[in-house]
Design an enzyme around this catalytic site. Structure first.
Site, mmCIF file in Angstrom:
data_model
loop_
_atom_site.group_PDB
_atom_site.id
_atom_site.type_symbol
_atom_site.label_atom_id
_atom_site.label_comp_id
_atom_site.label_asym_id
_atom_site.label_seq_id
_atom_site.Cartn_x
_atom_site.Cartn_y
_atom_site.Cartn_z
ATOM 1 N N PRO A 32 -2.183 11.909 44.859
ATOM 2 C CA PRO A 32 -1.883 10.791 45.746
ATOM 3 C C PRO A 32 -0.403 10.632 46.098
ATOM 4 O O PRO A 32 0.470 10.807 45.249
ATOM 5 C CB PRO A 32 -2.374 9.569 44.961
ATOM 6 C CG PRO A 32 -2.513 10.020 43.559
ATOM 7 C CD PRO A 32 -2.817 11.485 43.607
ATOM 8 N N ASN A 33 -0.199 10.312 47.360
ATOM 9 C CA ASN A 33 1.100 9.990 47.960
ATOM 10 C C ASN A 33 1.977 11.209 48.231
ATOM 11 O O ASN A 33 3.032 11.076 48.857
ATOM 12 C CB ASN A 33 1.878 8.953 47.116
ATOM 13 C CG ASN A 33 1.155 7.627 47.055
ATOM 14 O OD1 ASN A 33 0.835 7.049 48.094
ATOM 15 N ND2 ASN A 33 0.861 7.159 45.857
ATOM 16 N N HIS A 66 5.234 19.543 38.501
ATOM 17 C CA HIS A 66 5.818 18.281 38.985
ATOM 18 C C HIS A 66 7.162 18.569 39.630
ATOM 19 O O HIS A 66 7.920 19.422 39.141
ATOM 20 C CB HIS A 66 6.021 17.297 37.836
ATOM 21 C CG HIS A 66 4.738 16.903 37.177
ATOM 22 N ND1 HIS A 66 3.862 16.012 37.732
ATOM 23 C CD2 HIS A 66 4.159 17.325 36.023
ATOM 24 C CE1 HIS A 66 2.805 15.886 36.960
ATOM 25 N NE2 HIS A 66 2.950 16.685 35.910
ATOM 26 N N TYR A 80 12.298 12.901 45.045
ATOM 27 C CA TYR A 80 11.354 13.982 45.331
ATOM 28 C C TYR A 80 11.881 15.037 46.311
ATOM 29 O O TYR A 80 11.185 16.004 46.614
ATOM 30 C CB TYR A 80 10.035 13.387 45.853
ATOM 31 C CG TYR A 80 9.375 12.468 44.849
ATOM 32 C CD1 TYR A 80 8.964 12.949 43.611
ATOM 33 C CD2 TYR A 80 9.194 11.110 45.120
ATOM 34 C CE1 TYR A 80 8.379 12.112 42.670
ATOM 35 C CE2 TYR A 80 8.603 10.263 44.192
ATOM 36 C CZ TYR A 80 8.200 10.769 42.962
ATOM 37 O OH TYR A 80 7.629 9.945 42.035
ATOM 38 N N ALA A 131 0.382 10.661 40.362
ATOM 39 C CA ALA A 131 0.198 9.551 39.408
ATOM 40 C C ALA A 131 -1.057 9.715 38.556
ATOM 41 O O ALA A 131 -1.127 9.174 37.438
ATOM 42 C CB ALA A 131 0.160 8.220 40.155
ATOM 43 N N ASN A 186 -0.477 19.559 41.246
ATOM 44 C CA ASN A 186 0.422 18.429 41.025
ATOM 45 C C ASN A 186 -0.453 17.183 41.148
ATOM 46 O O ASN A 186 -0.729 16.724 42.256
ATOM 47 C CB ASN A 186 1.556 18.391 42.052
ATOM 48 C CG ASN A 186 2.519 17.239 41.755
ATOM 49 O OD1 ASN A 186 2.227 16.363 40.929
ATOM 50 N ND2 ASN A 186 3.652 17.226 42.440
ATOM 51 N N ARG A 212 9.993 9.622 52.199
ATOM 52 C CA ARG A 212 10.393 8.489 51.355
ATOM 53 C C ARG A 212 10.963 9.028 50.048
ATOM 54 O O ARG A 212 10.608 10.111 49.612
ATOM 55 C CB ARG A 212 9.196 7.594 51.005
ATOM 56 C CG ARG A 212 8.366 7.132 52.159
ATOM 57 C CD ARG A 212 8.763 5.716 52.583
ATOM 58 N NE ARG A 212 8.192 5.420 53.905
ATOM 59 C CZ ARG A 212 6.951 4.996 54.096
ATOM 60 N NH1 ARG A 212 6.180 4.785 53.077
ATOM 61 N NH2 ARG A 212 6.505 4.762 55.303
ATOM 62 N N ARG A 237 11.783 9.907 33.007
ATOM 63 C CA ARG A 237 11.616 8.727 33.868
ATOM 64 C C ARG A 237 11.009 7.555 33.077
ATOM 65 O O ARG A 237 11.246 7.445 31.880
ATOM 66 C CB ARG A 237 10.787 9.131 35.092
ATOM 67 C CG ARG A 237 11.481 10.247 35.893
ATOM 68 C CD ARG A 237 10.684 10.643 37.103
ATOM 69 N NE ARG A 237 10.501 9.516 38.015
ATOM 70 C CZ ARG A 237 9.634 9.518 39.036
ATOM 71 N NH1 ARG A 237 8.891 10.589 39.265
ATOM 72 N NH2 ARG A 237 9.523 8.461 39.815
HETATM 73 O O1 CA2 Z 1 7.282 14.580 39.996
HETATM 74 C C1 CA2 Z 1 6.129 14.726 40.424
HETATM 75 O O2 CA2 Z 1 5.764 15.699 41.070
HETATM 76 C C2 CA2 Z 1 5.115 13.598 40.176
HETATM 77 O O3 CA2 Z 1 3.832 14.208 39.985
HETATM 78 C C3 CA2 Z 1 5.127 12.748 41.422
HETATM 79 C C4 CA2 Z 1 4.233 11.516 41.323
HETATM 80 C C5 CA2 Z 1 4.541 10.732 40.048
HETATM 81 O O4 CA2 Z 1 3.616 9.660 39.908
HETATM 82 C C6 CA2 Z 1 4.486 11.606 38.813
HETATM 83 O O5 CA2 Z 1 4.853 10.822 37.683
HETATM 84 C C7 CA2 Z 1 5.434 12.788 38.939
HETATM 85 C C8 CA2 Z 1 4.434 10.603 42.529
HETATM 86 C C9 CA2 Z 1 4.150 11.266 43.835
HETATM 87 C C10 CA2 Z 1 4.499 10.316 44.927
HETATM 88 O O6 CA2 Z 1 5.093 11.054 45.973
HETATM 89 C C11 CA2 Z 1 5.875 10.374 46.850
HETATM 90 C C12 CA2 Z 1 6.558 11.143 47.757
HETATM 91 C C13 CA2 Z 1 7.387 10.540 48.650
HETATM 92 C C14 CA2 Z 1 7.507 9.167 48.674
HETATM 93 C C15 CA2 Z 1 6.805 8.399 47.780
HETATM 94 C C16 CA2 Z 1 5.983 8.991 46.857
#
Ligand code: CA2
Length: 146
Positions: free
Chosen positions: A11-12, A101, A24, A78, A75, A19, A108
């Site tokens: 997700p996301n 990841h 990221y 969340a 990946n 963003r 974090r």
């Molecule tokens: O570091 C990673 O790849 C994560 O899997 C990213 C997840 C996070 O919940 C994990 O703890 C670590 C979040 C992905 C959200 O991606 C976004 C990308 C751009 C803007 C907002 C969120």
């Protein structure tokens, strides 16, 4: 014919590059897919690349990777920290799997320190931004050679 490598995204991650670039990076998911396709092609593999915001769809994609693919990179975003369903799906497949990841979750928030995925995969790569995908792909391709 060689089976494809599945690259699954949670997700996301469709928002990558739009963003929170300080966490990221600036690379988009389309850009990551193109780079992975190039790396895989050089090694003689095709990729199947998916992103979903829906837990059950990711479970379906893991099952499909087990049935039709030679290995998978995931990946779980969340869902890493919450999903026993994804853990169980990864345990059920007989192909090598790599958790990746972009960020380093261990550095974090405390709620990101637990991964339900890590104990169900072959290995984990984290903290290298978009390069985590390429490093994961190289690791998987090396595993498939042996
Ligand atoms: O570091 C990673 O790849 C994560 O899997 C990213 C997840 C996070 O919940 C994990 O703890 C670590 C979040 C992905 C959200 O991606 C976004 C990308 C751009 C803007 C907002 C969120």
């Amino acid at each position: 014919m060689t089976k494809p490598i599945y690259i699954l995204n949670g997700p996301n991650l469709n928002l990558l590059g739009q963003r929170e670039p300080e966490i990221y990076g600036h690379q988009t998911l389309d850009g990551i897919e193109a780079a992975c396709a190039e790396t895989a092609k050089t090694a003689g593999y095709e990729i199947v690349f998916h992103q979903s915001n829906i837990e059950g769809e990711i479970v379906d994609q893991i099952q499909e990777a087990g049935a039709k693919g030679c290995g998978l990179i995931i990946n779980p975003a969340a869902y890493t920290h919450t999903s026993i369903a994804i853990h169980d799906a990864l345990k059920s497949v007989d192909v090598p799997s790599i958790e990746i990841h972009l960020s380093q979750p261990a550095k974090r928030e405390s709620y990101r320190r637990l991964s339900f995925v890590s104990e169900a995969v072959t290995g984990t790569i984290s903290g290298f931004g978009a390069d985590s995908y390429d490093l994961g792909l190289h690791a998987l391709i090396n595993l498939l050679k042996t």
